[in-house]
Every structure is written in structure tokens, then in C-alpha cells.
Design a protein around this motif. Structure first.
Motif, short mmCIF file in Angstrom:
data_model
loop_
_atom_site.label_atom_id
_atom_site.label_comp_id
_atom_site.label_asym_id
_atom_site.label_seq_id
_atom_site.Cartn_x
_atom_site.Cartn_y
_atom_site.Cartn_z
N GLU A 87 39.45 -69.99 -38.21
CA GLU A 87 40.83 -69.00 -38.17
C GLU A 87 40.39 -67.98 -36.93
OE1 GLU A 87 41.22 -67.61 -42.11
OE2 GLU A 87 42.34 -69.47 -42.73
N TYR A 88 39.23 -67.36 -37.07
CA TYR A 88 38.63 -66.32 -36.02
C TYR A 88 39.04 -66.90 -34.67
CZ TYR A 88 36.04 -62.96 -33.35
OH TYR A 88 35.63 -62.15 -32.49
N LEU A 89 38.33 -68.29 -34.32
CA LEU A 89 38.28 -68.82 -33.15
C LEU A 89 39.75 -68.95 -32.41
CD1 LEU A 89 35.55 -71.45 -33.43
CD2 LEU A 89 35.42 -69.20 -32.19
N GLN A 90 40.80 -69.22 -33.56
CA GLN A 90 42.07 -69.21 -32.96
C GLN A 90 42.66 -68.17 -32.43
OE1 GLN A 90 43.11 -72.52 -32.93
NE2 GLN A 90 41.02 -72.62 -33.87
N THR A 91 41.91 -66.92 -32.77
CA THR A 91 42.62 -65.69 -32.39
C THR A 91 41.98 -65.18 -30.95
OG1 THR A 91 40.70 -64.31 -33.11
CG2 THR A 91 42.54 -64.84 -34.72
N LEU A 92 41.01 -66.00 -30.47
CA LEU A 92 40.51 -65.98 -29.05
C LEU A 92 41.49 -66.37 -28.08
CD1 LEU A 92 36.79 -66.48 -29.87
CD2 LEU A 92 37.87 -64.43 -29.95
N PRO A 93 41.46 -65.85 -26.78
CA PRO A 93 42.27 -65.95 -25.86
C PRO A 93 42.35 -67.43 -25.18
CG PRO A 93 40.87 -64.50 -24.99
CD PRO A 93 40.49 -64.65 -26.45
N ASN A 94 41.09 -67.75 -25.00
CA ASN A 94 40.78 -69.09 -24.15
C ASN A 94 39.32 -69.86 -24.65
OD1 ASN A 94 38.58 -67.63 -22.74
ND2 ASN A 94 40.29 -66.71 -21.66
N LYS A 150 36.59 -70.22 -22.74
CA LYS A 150 35.55 -69.39 -22.48
C LYS A 150 35.26 -68.58 -23.38
CE LYS A 150 33.87 -66.37 -18.41
NZ LYS A 150 34.31 -65.82 -17.50
N ALA A 151 36.03 -67.66 -24.13
CA ALA A 151 35.92 -66.78 -25.05
C ALA A 151 35.29 -67.29 -26.01
CB ALA A 151 37.13 -65.81 -25.34
N HIS A 191 31.47 -66.95 -27.92
CA HIS A 191 31.59 -66.44 -29.08
C HIS A 191 30.29 -67.26 -29.89
CE1 HIS A 191 32.37 -65.04 -33.13
NE2 HIS A 191 32.74 -66.31 -33.51
N MET A 192 30.49 -68.75 -29.74
CA MET A 192 29.66 -69.47 -30.42
C MET A 192 28.21 -69.64 -29.94
SD MET A 192 31.59 -70.61 -32.76
CE MET A 192 30.16 -71.50 -33.63
N LYS A 193 27.90 -69.04 -28.66
CA LYS A 193 26.71 -69.07 -28.12
C LYS A 193 26.06 -67.79 -28.48
CE LYS A 193 24.21 -68.64 -23.76
NZ LYS A 193 24.43 -68.51 -22.09
N ARG A 194 26.63 -66.87 -28.85
CA ARG A 194 26.03 -65.60 -29.52
C ARG A 194 25.82 -65.96 -30.89
NH1 ARG A 194 30.28 -62.86 -26.93
NH2 ARG A 194 31.23 -62.68 -28.88
#
Length: 217
Positions: free
Chosen positions: A112-119, A121-122, A126-129
Motif C-alpha cells: 500500500e505504501y509503494l502505491q503512494t510513491l510517484p514513480n 525510480k522512487a 525505497h526498496m534499496k534503502r
């Protein structure tokens, strides 16, 4: 006691921490499941008791709703070794089932959080961090599990998420990383593609899981 192998530590650190960057401020201060002593004499989960009211022909009638209650024949053991194996299964389920449920909750919240990210790349950043934060936050947790508990956790994650550990990592991290971790797991005699078969090989485990969920054991 044999400690859980490095690949299982890494895999479940991945699964448990996929949402950590978004939820650091939401972490509860309660003890983690792996830190809680298993109580073989009391339920792991509190049985559901729901009290409500329903309107029938203009009258308000109160009702009480309970969770399912499962009735099985008492297990019969041929010897003490079989009895010990069953008790060990109950112990391990009570230990790792709360973790599998935690994984499922975090997976849903992360999606659900990933769906709020714009693209893309973002999302990738996020997943890299998140992946970089894995060892620091969750490796100490997974080290507290035994090897057999780790293998059981793989199956119970499949049960809770209706998806294998391999597929979850493939979806949230990358297909390449999923393949790497699967190859690593294979070298240690395990598989992240393990499915859960409640009607077959995992029938006894499912019986124990249902009773643990219902607060019967």
C-alpha cells in the motif's frame, strides 16, 4: 543448539523489513515474537469473543460470537520419540506463527505504501534503502530462531501470504535477487519455493496451526 542458516536469516530479514523505511515511527514497543518464551500450557493467541446486538422484529437481541473451535481425535504416539516430535512441532508453531503473521501484515502495508510513491525510480530507491537496512535491524532477530524453526517459517509465510518466499522477494526486491537467494538456499538443502500443503504433507502442521490460531493451544 543449531542456529538458523545464513540464507534463512537473510530471507526473513528481507520479508520482515520490506516496510521498515516507511514505518520506523509506527513500531510498537512490545516484545518481538522470537523473544517471548513459548507457554505450552496457555494459548498463544487470545480467543475471539465478540459481543454485539441485532435488531429482530423491532427488538434488540444481544449475541456473542466466538472464533472457530476445532475438534480432533487425541494424537496417538507409538513411542516417546513420536510424542517428542509432536510437542516440538507445537512449540515451533507457537514460536514462529506470530512472525509469519507479522510478515503478512508488513507485506500488505508495504504494498500500500509503494502505491503512494510517484514513480518506479522512487519505489526502487525505497526498496534499496530497505534492503540495506536489513542486517542492522532484523538479522539479530532471526538469529534467535533454530534451523528447523526457520524452515517452518518459510512454509507458514506461504500459508499466510498465499505466496512463496521466493515470489515475495521477486515481487518486492527483484527477480535477480530472488534467483540469487534461491540458489543460496538450495546450497543449504532448502528452497524458497516451498509451498504449504495443508491436505498433504503439512496436514499435521495445519491441525496445530488452526488450534493455535483459535486459542485452543
Amino acid at each position: 543448539m543449531t542456529r538458523i542458516k545464513p540464507f534463512i536469516i537473510t530471507i526473513f530479514a528481507l520479508l520482515l523489513s520490506v516496510a521498515v523505511m516507511a514505518q520506523d515511527d509506527k513500531v510498537e514497543k512490545s516484545a518481538n515474537p522470537e523473544d517471548v518464551d513459548v507457554d505450552m500450557d496457555n494459548p498463544t493467541f487470545v480467543p475471539l469473543v465478540k459481543v454485539g446486538k441485532v435488531l429482530v422484529d423491532g427488538d434488540s437481541i444481544q449475541y456473542v460470537e466466538f472464533n472457530n473451535v476445532y475438534v480432533y481425535p487425541q494424537p496417538i504416539f507409538k513411542n516417546e520419540k513420536q510424542k517428542a516430535a509432536y510437542n516440538r512441532l507445537v512449540y515451533n508453531v507457537k514460536k514462529v506463527l506470530p512472525i509469519a503473521k507479522e510478515v503478512n501484515r508488513i507485506i500488505i502495508e508495504t504494498y500500500e505504501y509503494l502505491q503512494t510513491l510517484p514513480n518506479k525510480k522512487a519505489r526502487d530507491e525505497h526498496m534499496k534503502r530497505v534492503e540495506e537496512d536489513i542486517k542492522r535491524k532484523y538479522t539479530p532477530r532471526m538469529k534467535k530462531l533454530t534451523y528447523s524453526q526457520g524452515k517452518l517459517l518459510i512454509k507458514l509465510v506461504y500459508r499466510e501470504c498465499n505466496s512463496s518466499a521466493y515470489d515475495l522477494i521477486r515481487a518486492f526486491i527483484s527477480p535477480v535477487r530472488a534467483g540469487f537467494y534461491q540458489a543460496f538456499a538450495w546450497a543449504f538443502g532448502a528452497s524458497l519455493m516451498k509451498k504449504y500443503d495443508p491436505e498433504g504433507i503439512d496436514r499435521l502442521t495445519e491441525r496445530v496451526v488452526l488450534m493455535v490460531e483459535a486459542g485452543q493451544i
